[in-house]
Design an enzyme around this catalytic site. Structure first.
Site, short mmCIF file in Angstrom:
data_model
loop_
_atom_site.label_atom_id
_atom_site.label_comp_id
_atom_site.label_asym_id
_atom_site.label_seq_id
_atom_site.Cartn_x
_atom_site.Cartn_y
_atom_site.Cartn_z
N GLU A 98 1.80 1.76 -3.51
CA GLU A 98 0.55 2.15 -4.20
C GLU A 98 0.19 3.60 -3.91
OE1 GLU A 98 -1.28 -1.48 -2.49
OE2 GLU A 98 -2.21 -1.71 -4.45
N GLU A 127 2.89 -8.32 -1.82
CA GLU A 127 1.66 -8.94 -1.33
C GLU A 127 1.61 -10.45 -1.54
OE1 GLU A 127 1.76 -5.96 -2.70
OE2 GLU A 127 0.30 -4.61 -1.78
N GLY A 164 0.81 -1.22 0.00
CA GLY A 164 0.00 0.00 0.00
C GLY A 164 0.84 1.28 0.00
N1 CAA Z 1 1.60 -3.69 8.73
C1 CAA Z 1 1.63 -3.69 10.06
N2 CAA Z 1 2.77 -3.54 10.77
C2 CAA Z 1 3.91 -3.38 10.09
C3 CAA Z 1 3.94 -3.38 8.68
C4 CAA Z 1 2.71 -3.53 7.99
N3 CAA Z 1 2.63 -3.49 6.65
N4 CAA Z 1 5.22 -3.23 8.29
C5 CAA Z 1 5.96 -3.14 9.40
N5 CAA Z 1 5.17 -3.23 10.49
C6 CAA Z 1 5.56 -3.18 11.90
C7 CAA Z 1 6.20 -4.49 12.33
O1 CAA Z 1 5.21 -5.45 12.66
C8 CAA Z 1 7.02 -4.02 13.52
O2 CAA Z 1 6.14 -3.85 14.62
P1 CAA Z 1 6.51 -4.52 16.06
O3 CAA Z 1 7.79 -3.85 16.46
O4 CAA Z 1 5.33 -4.19 16.91
O5 CAA Z 1 6.69 -5.98 15.79
C9 CAA Z 1 7.48 -2.63 13.10
O6 CAA Z 1 6.60 -2.21 12.09
C10 CAA Z 1 8.89 -2.63 12.55
O7 CAA Z 1 8.94 -3.58 11.50
P2 CAA Z 1 10.03 -4.76 11.42
O8 CAA Z 1 10.48 -5.14 12.79
O9 CAA Z 1 9.47 -5.83 10.56
O10 CAA Z 1 11.22 -3.97 10.68
P3 CAA Z 1 12.36 -4.62 9.79
O11 CAA Z 1 13.35 -3.53 9.56
O12 CAA Z 1 12.85 -5.89 10.35
O13 CAA Z 1 11.64 -4.98 8.39
C11 CAA Z 1 10.18 -4.55 6.53
C12 CAA Z 1 11.13 -3.95 7.58
C13 CAA Z 1 11.01 -5.37 5.52
C14 CAA Z 1 9.54 -3.37 5.79
C15 CAA Z 1 9.12 -5.43 7.20
O14 CAA Z 1 8.54 -4.69 8.27
C16 CAA Z 1 8.03 -5.89 6.30
O15 CAA Z 1 8.22 -6.80 5.50
N6 CAA Z 1 6.83 -5.26 6.40
C17 CAA Z 1 5.68 -5.67 5.65
C18 CAA Z 1 5.77 -5.23 4.18
C19 CAA Z 1 4.57 -5.72 3.40
O16 CAA Z 1 4.36 -6.90 3.23
N7 CAA Z 1 3.73 -4.78 2.90
C20 CAA Z 1 2.53 -5.10 2.17
C21 CAA Z 1 1.36 -5.08 3.11
S1 CAA Z 1 -0.11 -5.74 2.39
C22 CAA Z 1 -0.78 -4.50 1.48
O17 CAA Z 1 -0.27 -3.38 1.40
C23 CAA Z 1 -2.08 -4.86 0.84
C24 CAA Z 1 -2.71 -3.89 -0.08
O18 CAA Z 1 -2.20 -3.54 -1.14
C25 CAA Z 1 -4.06 -3.43 0.20
#
Ligand code: CAA
Length: 260
Positions: free
Chosen positions: A115, A135, A112
């Protein structure tokens, strides 16, 4: 106006909007999406404002995606509603804004977040920016217009590669791909965006709005973009700004546009 998840600040003719959930890498939960939607109205309802500059708090992330924790237990109907509502009140609304939105991408722009940047009219990035639509790694596909806007920006082949591998693209590659128009030092993002606003603000506000509208017609359902352009071009002749712009040219002076 006070918000819980975003910081909104008006300075002269710019509305600065900062997504402020750095502990969650500025992930978009429903409240943040609703607040951003209200911020778009602030931009379009205020005659003084010529553009919005959108960024994420901190150096680590622009936005790391939709808030996964919020939708992890959703069913089909809730999933569809999440995507439809988000597209309507935020992503499409930014794209259709009368005034340009410039995304300053500082770090992760994933799912997102990517996006959201793609819905903006211009994207600039810092060298640590990372773009991706991961995703499929969650068993999903993008729901906020990512499959459509990514194809338009980078072409079908690269879009499918990014969508299916879930791999991230670094800032320099994003520049080569046309996903961003500039890569500048983190500390220079704001100033670079402001310079763009300054250039845009020299031009006729209604013409800028119509340029956005005409470009958007490219992918509007059942709309012939060339016909839409003719219609919007014609409408310009009914504006005081057109009279001022052409008169100033002929009189060899700087135009003073009023947005009328
Ligand atoms: N949603 C909710 N929480 C999130 C998040 C997300 N998309 N991305 C990061 N966070 C949170 C983590 O859960 C973490 O929280 P806690 O400390 O409470 O556990 C905090 O942010 C820090 O994140 P990380 O510890 O994971 O940080 P990192 O440096 O190790 O990794 C990252 C960074 C690679 C960006 C990793 O956080 C990650 O992979 N995030 C998710 C990315 C993702 O998959 N995005 C797509 C979401 S789905 C979507 O967007 C659908 C749509 O189109 C409608």
């Amino acid at each position: 106006m006070n918000f819980n998840n975003i910081i909104v600040e008006k300075q002269t003719n710019i509305l600065y909007i900062t997504i402020n959930r750095p502990k969650n890498l500025n992930a978009l939960n429903s409240e943040t999406i609703s607040e951003l939607s209200q911020a778009i109205d602030l931009v379009n309802d205020d005659k003084e404002i010529r553009a919005a500059i959108l960024t994420g708090a901190g150096e680590k992330a622009f936005v790391a995606g939709a808030d996964i924790k919020e939708f992890a237990s959703f069913n089909v109907a809730e999933g569809k509603h999440l995507a439809a509502n988000g597209q309507a009140i935020l992503f499409d609304k930014i794209e259709q804004s009368q005034k340009p939105f410039i995304a300053c991408v500082n770090g992760y722009a994933l799912g997102g977040g990517c996006e959201l940047a793609m819905a903006c009219h211009i994207r600039i990035a810092s060298p640590n920016a990372l773009f991706g639509l991961p995703e499929v790694s969650l068993g999903l596909i993008p729901g906020y217009g990512g499959t459509q806007r990514l194809v338009q920006l980078v072409g079908k082949g690269k879009a499918l590669q990014m969508l299916m591998t879930a791999e991230m693209v670094k800032a320099e590659e994003a520049l080569d791909l046309g996903l961003v128009t500039d890569v500048v030092a983190f500390g220079d993002l704001k100033e670079t965006a402001e310079k763009l606003v300054k250039k845009i603000s020299k031009n006729a506000p209604l013409a800028v709005a119509k340029a956005i509208q005409a470009v958007n017609a490219f992918n509007e359902d059942g709309v012939d973009g060339f016909k839409k352009e003719i219609e919007l071009f014609g409408e310009c002749f009914d504006t005081k700004d057109f009279v001022e712009g052409t008169t100033a040219f002929i009189e060899k002076r700087k135009a003073e546009f009023k947005g009328k």
